[in-house]
Design a protein around this motif. Structure first.
Motif, short mmCIF file in Angstrom:
data_model
loop_
_atom_site.label_atom_id
_atom_site.label_comp_id
_atom_site.label_asym_id
_atom_site.label_seq_id
_atom_site.Cartn_x
_atom_site.Cartn_y
_atom_site.Cartn_z
N VAL A 222 3.21 -2.22 6.91
CA VAL A 222 2.50 -1.72 5.74
C VAL A 222 1.07 -2.23 5.69
CG1 VAL A 222 4.66 -1.58 4.45
CG2 VAL A 222 3.26 -3.65 4.27
N CYS A 223 0.26 -1.55 4.89
CA CYS A 223 -1.10 -2.02 4.61
C CYS A 223 -1.01 -3.35 3.88
CB CYS A 223 -1.83 -0.98 3.77
SG CYS A 223 -3.45 -1.53 3.17
N SER A 224 -1.94 -4.25 4.14
CA SER A 224 -1.89 -5.57 3.52
C SER A 224 -2.05 -5.51 2.01
CB SER A 224 -2.99 -6.46 4.11
OG SER A 224 -4.27 -5.95 3.80
N LYS A 225 -2.51 -4.37 1.49
CA LYS A 225 -2.68 -4.24 0.04
C LYS A 225 -1.48 -3.53 -0.61
CE LYS A 225 -7.75 -4.34 0.13
NZ LYS A 225 -7.93 -5.54 -0.70
N GLU A 226 -0.37 -3.42 0.11
CA GLU A 226 0.86 -2.85 -0.44
C GLU A 226 1.43 -3.82 -1.48
OE1 GLU A 226 5.40 -2.77 -0.31
OE2 GLU A 226 4.00 -4.32 0.34
N GLY A 227 2.08 -3.30 -2.53
CA GLY A 227 2.69 -4.14 -3.55
C GLY A 227 1.70 -4.64 -4.59
N HIS A 228 2.22 -5.46 -5.52
CA HIS A 228 1.38 -5.99 -6.60
C HIS A 228 1.60 -7.50 -6.80
CE1 HIS A 228 0.24 -1.94 -8.03
NE2 HIS A 228 1.49 -1.60 -7.74
N GLN A 229 2.23 -8.17 -5.79
CA GLN A 229 2.57 -9.58 -5.99
C GLN A 229 1.37 -10.51 -5.95
OE1 GLN A 229 3.91 -7.44 -3.87
NE2 GLN A 229 6.11 -7.74 -3.55
N ARG A 233 -3.65 -7.28 -3.96
CA ARG A 233 -2.84 -6.11 -3.62
C ARG A 233 -2.93 -5.06 -4.73
NH1 ARG A 233 2.56 -8.73 -0.82
NH2 ARG A 233 1.47 -10.27 0.44
N VAL A 234 -3.05 -3.81 -4.30
CA VAL A 234 -3.27 -2.73 -5.28
C VAL A 234 -2.21 -1.65 -5.18
CG1 VAL A 234 -5.76 -3.13 -5.39
CG2 VAL A 234 -4.83 -1.58 -3.64
N GLY A 235 -1.08 -1.96 -4.57
CA GLY A 235 0.01 -0.99 -4.47
C GLY A 235 -0.27 0.12 -3.47
N CYS A 236 -0.98 -0.18 -2.40
CA CYS A 236 -1.31 0.83 -1.39
C CYS A 236 -0.04 1.38 -0.75
CB CYS A 236 -2.23 0.24 -0.32
SG CYS A 236 -2.69 1.44 0.95
N GLY A 237 -0.01 2.69 -0.55
CA GLY A 237 1.19 3.33 -0.02
C GLY A 237 1.16 3.62 1.47
N SER A 256 2.67 7.28 6.58
CA SER A 256 1.74 7.69 5.51
C SER A 256 0.41 7.00 5.76
CB SER A 256 2.29 7.29 4.13
OG SER A 256 1.33 7.58 3.13
N LYS A 257 -0.66 7.79 5.83
CA LYS A 257 -1.98 7.20 6.12
C LYS A 257 -2.88 7.17 4.90
CE LYS A 257 -4.08 11.51 7.84
NZ LYS A 257 -4.80 12.12 8.98
N GLU A 258 -2.34 7.56 3.73
CA GLU A 258 -3.15 7.60 2.51
C GLU A 258 -3.27 6.22 1.89
OE1 GLU A 258 -4.70 10.32 1.84
OE2 GLU A 258 -3.65 11.37 3.45
N HIS A 259 -4.51 5.74 1.74
CA HIS A 259 -4.78 4.46 1.08
C HIS A 259 -5.34 4.73 -0.31
CE1 HIS A 259 -4.44 1.96 4.80
NE2 HIS A 259 -4.73 3.13 5.36
N ASN A 260 -5.10 3.81 -1.25
CA ASN A 260 -5.67 3.96 -2.60
C ASN A 260 -6.83 2.98 -2.81
OD1 ASN A 260 -4.35 1.54 -2.79
ND2 ASN A 260 -3.14 2.06 -4.60
#
Length: 752
Positions: A222-229, A233-237, A256-260
């Motif tokens: 996963v992207c290192s910015k996945e999740g909210h812990q 991290r910004v919940g990147c999918g 999935s290549k979409e980042h937020n």
């Protein structure tokens, strides 16, 4: 070989030579398990495959084999030749002594070698090559060989530093469904390089394991910015998931290549920090404990991140505050690290009271680690006077670091008025071992059997399927009676099977006092079997994927269910009289004191003692030693030492030390000495009907003064709560209760 086909779907075939061939079907009978094995071997030869001996199941009553599985030789994934073939038969022994085919699966997931001829029966045995030195990867769960990485889906991060950076061009490209790799490591390396080129960092996400053999079947990167812990991290999918297909093939099945969030361009990234590939590896993966030192990567302390979802803290805090208003003994604590909530611990008043009597032997249950649980819930569980599990506290583990486990153990000690357990059953991870040694320095740490079994399968591989090795291994572990006997059997095992270079066995030998029965029996574990733990306290109430909205409700249902079961046993122990089988005064004494469950254990030992003889072998002052052996069986011998002056008795089987109940050998010596009453020190208060009520009746079973003070406080508190509930039922009862309370207080003041 005799095969009997019961009326039903059996198919009888005849070959050109007139030989009858009964097709496998449920209900086939055999005279023995060996006959069933011979039959399945013959069938397999005709069908074009080979078989292996699979699992066996033993009776809990006498340990005899009651069921066996014979499987296709390609069952499992432990070697490259195995494809996880599901074909098998299972036979079980019925009351008549016959072996009946109970389960069958005929489908194979590989091509069969069909042959018209009938070959001699062959059971495939794996030929073991001479072990070679292997590169080892340290992990939280132990030490494993990198030779098996591809098979088990291990991602070896240290190997990345050894790759030649000139091969980066081979890794360029964009992930897509269907892209395949020869190992999970190669897939991670590809996604890591893709992320570096795109301008983001990656972490290793979830993994999923097979329910059959525990091997990794799927991984997410996963992207290192996945999740909210973490604030960063910004919940990147964005993610890439790979799935195992066969033994050495991993295929991208989701991507999935979409980042937020905004991405860095490779140029900006390099200009900004000017880092090399290895430097980026050591600092860019946020969930790794790696740092470059002297050209290599070493473990270092990292910033801790909680694996507990942020919403759980709000829900639990509200629940804790509500419970605290209802239960004055309710305790909770939340670990805070750099202003962030981490681990959580809580225990209600009943659990804290239970700990005063049943906190001597505890299980630190971390079942969440065995499956993909929504929340990392751990529990402290003891054994009550009915041998039922009793809850002694719960915790959510923020991360599996030594800091987390140490904090949770310290919170438990604080909640339990400084109580220190005699023994604790917990996983063998280094972080847990270190935390137990720090917080419970006097406790005997025994490893969880499920973890040992998993590691045996992982590190002994094909050896576990060899009946000869399995027998010798289990005999060495379970039957050794003295340290020298164990060392001798262990040495023979290592030599005969050329296992001197097996690192896991070396480590397990060093830690033998934490898992070998010989070294465990001398410590009180409340009789929890060495080869297993008691049933889970929460059972089916808390499933791995229980949603947050249902957690509290199910948690409380589990507690109420277990405490209702305890109340039923309390009622039966006081109201039901167990039948006596002898006129021995010891039996009457123990029936009067013990709960029904414990009395039945004692009664069995007492009845068995009549099948033994005791011979005095020497006298040293006041101490007499007896050799106690079973009539007609000279193999079972135990030595009992008896001091006639202070009535202290000890047996070499150490059942009392382990279980807190006298063994048949000690009882035989009491019979020889015409003892009419068991000394109070051998009637543990924790096993009696009055274990939860009142003050200890003798000092020997009461522990130190701190333990007795805590017991008195919690015993009075429990009694007072019952008194308040009864007194508040009506105005008349309230007036009566208040008058009784005032009179009692005056009496206490006069005595002081």
């Amino acid at each position: 070989m005799t095969v009997r086909a019961k009326p039903g779907p059996a198919v009888l075939k005849t070959n050109g030579h007139g030989e009858s061939r009964i097709e496998p079907c449920v209900g086939l009978e055999f005279d023995s398990a060996e006959a069933a094995q011979e039959y399945y071997t013959s069938y397999a030869t005709r069908a074009g495959f080979k078989i292996r001996i699979g699992q066996l199941y033993r009776s809990r009553v006498n340990g005899s084999i009651i069921s066996r599985r014979y499987v296709c030789s390609r069952e499992g994934f432990q070697t490259p030749l195995r494809t996880g073939c599901p074909a098998f038969i299972r036979v079980q022994k019925d009351d008549s002594g016959k072996w009946v085919l109970a389960n069958i699966k005929t489908e194979h997931n590989h091509d069969l070698d069909i042959s018209d001829g009938i070959s001699p029966p062959v059971i495939q045995r794996t030929v073991l090559p001479t072990p070679k030195p292997k590169l080892l990867l340290a992990s939280r769960t132990g030490v494993k060989s990198l030779q098996d990485d591809d098979m088990f889906g291990v991602v070896d991060l240290k190997r990345l530093k050894q790759e030649d950076l000139e091969s980066e061009s081979e890794l360029r490209g964009e992930p897509c469904k269907g892209l395949d790799f020869t190992s999970a490591h190669d897939a991670f390396k590809f996604y890591y390089m893709y992320a570096a080129n795109m301008g983001f960092k990656v972490r290793i996400g979830q993994l999923f394991r097979s329910k059959n053999d525990g091997s990794i079947t799927s991984r997410r990167f996963v992207c290192s910015k996945e999740g909210h812990q973490h604030p960063s991290r910004v919940g990147c999918g964005a993610f890439m998931r790979i799935q195992r297909q066969g033994t050495y093939r991993w295929v991208v099945d989701r991507f999935s290549k979409e980042h937020n969030h905004e991405l860095d361009s490779p140029e900006e990234k390099n200009q900004k920090n000017g880092k090399s590939f290895k430097e980026e590896l050591s600092s860019g993966l946020e969930n790794l404990d790696l740092l470059e030192t002297n050209g290599g990567l070493s473990l270092v302390k990292r910033e801790r991140v909680s694996e507990i979802g942020s919403l759980w803290y709000d829900v639990l805090l509200e629940y804790f505050q509500t419970r605290q208003s209802e239960d004055t003994g309710f305790f909770y604590a939340i670990e805070v690290d750099n202003g962030r909530c981490m681990s959580v611990f809580w225990a209600d008043g009943r659990s804290r009271f239970s700990c005063t009597q049943f906190g001597d032997a505890i299980v630190f249950d971390t079942s969440y680690r065995r499956s993909n649980y929504t929340v990392p819930l751990a529990s402290f569980v003891g054994v009550n006077q009915h041998r039922q599990p009793v809850l002694l506290g719960c915790a959510l583990i923020s991360d599996e670091s030594e800091e987390s486990f140490t904090w949770v153990f310290q919170a438990w000690v604080q909640a339990m008025s400084g109580k220190q357990p005699v023994s604790i059953i917990a996983d063998q991870d280094k972080s847990i071992q270190n935390s137990i040694a720090q917080v419970f320095p006097g406790a005997h740490h025994r490893f969880s059997p499920w973890q040992i079994l998993a590691k045996e399968h992982e590190n002994l591989g094909p050896l576990r399927s060899m009946e000869e090795f399995k027998f010798e291994y289990e005999t060495c572990i379970s039957q050794s009676q003295t340290p020298s006997e164990f060392d001798s059997a262990w040495g023979v095992l290592i030599t005969n099977y050329n296992l001197k270079e097996n690192t896991w066995l070396k480590e397990m030998y060093k830690m033998r006092k934490s898992w070998v029965p010989l070294y465990i029996r001398g410590t009180f574990f409340a009789g929890i079997p060495v080869d297993g733990t008691m049933k889970s306290y929460f059972g089916a109430f808390l499933t791995p994927q229980v949603p947050l909205a249902e957690f509290i409700m199910r948690y409380e249902k589990a507690i109420e269910h277990n405490r209702e079961e305890e109340r039923k046993e309390d009622y039966d122990s006081f109201k039901i009289q167990t039948v006596l089988h002898t006129k021995d005064p010891l039996e009457e004494q123990c029936r009067r004191l013990y709960t029904i469950t414990i009395f039945k254990v004692f009664q069995k030992e007492l009845l068995e003692s009549y099948n033994y003889v005791g011979l005095k072998i020497n006298i040293e002052g006041a101490i007499s030693r007896y050799l106690v052996q079973r009539c007609g069986n000279g193999d079972e011998r135990n030595t009992v030492a008896f001091n006639a002056t202070n009535l202290i008795i000890s047996c070499s089987c150490r059942m009392f030390e382990f279980e807190g109940i006298l063994c048949r050998h000690a009882l035989k010596v009491f019979q020889i000495m015409n003892t009419s009453e068991i000394p109070s020190r051998y009637i543990l208060h924790r096993w009696t009907k009055n274990a939860k009520y009142g003050i200890l009746h003798d000092v020997d079973s009461g522990g130190d003064s701190q333990d007795r003070k805590a017991l008195m406080v919690w015993s009075l508190r429990e009694e007072a709560l019952s008194y308040i509930d009864a007194g508040a039922a009506s105005l008349e009862r309230y007036k009566l209760a208040f008058e009784i309370l005032q009179e009692g207080r005056r009496n206490l003041c006069w005595q002081s």
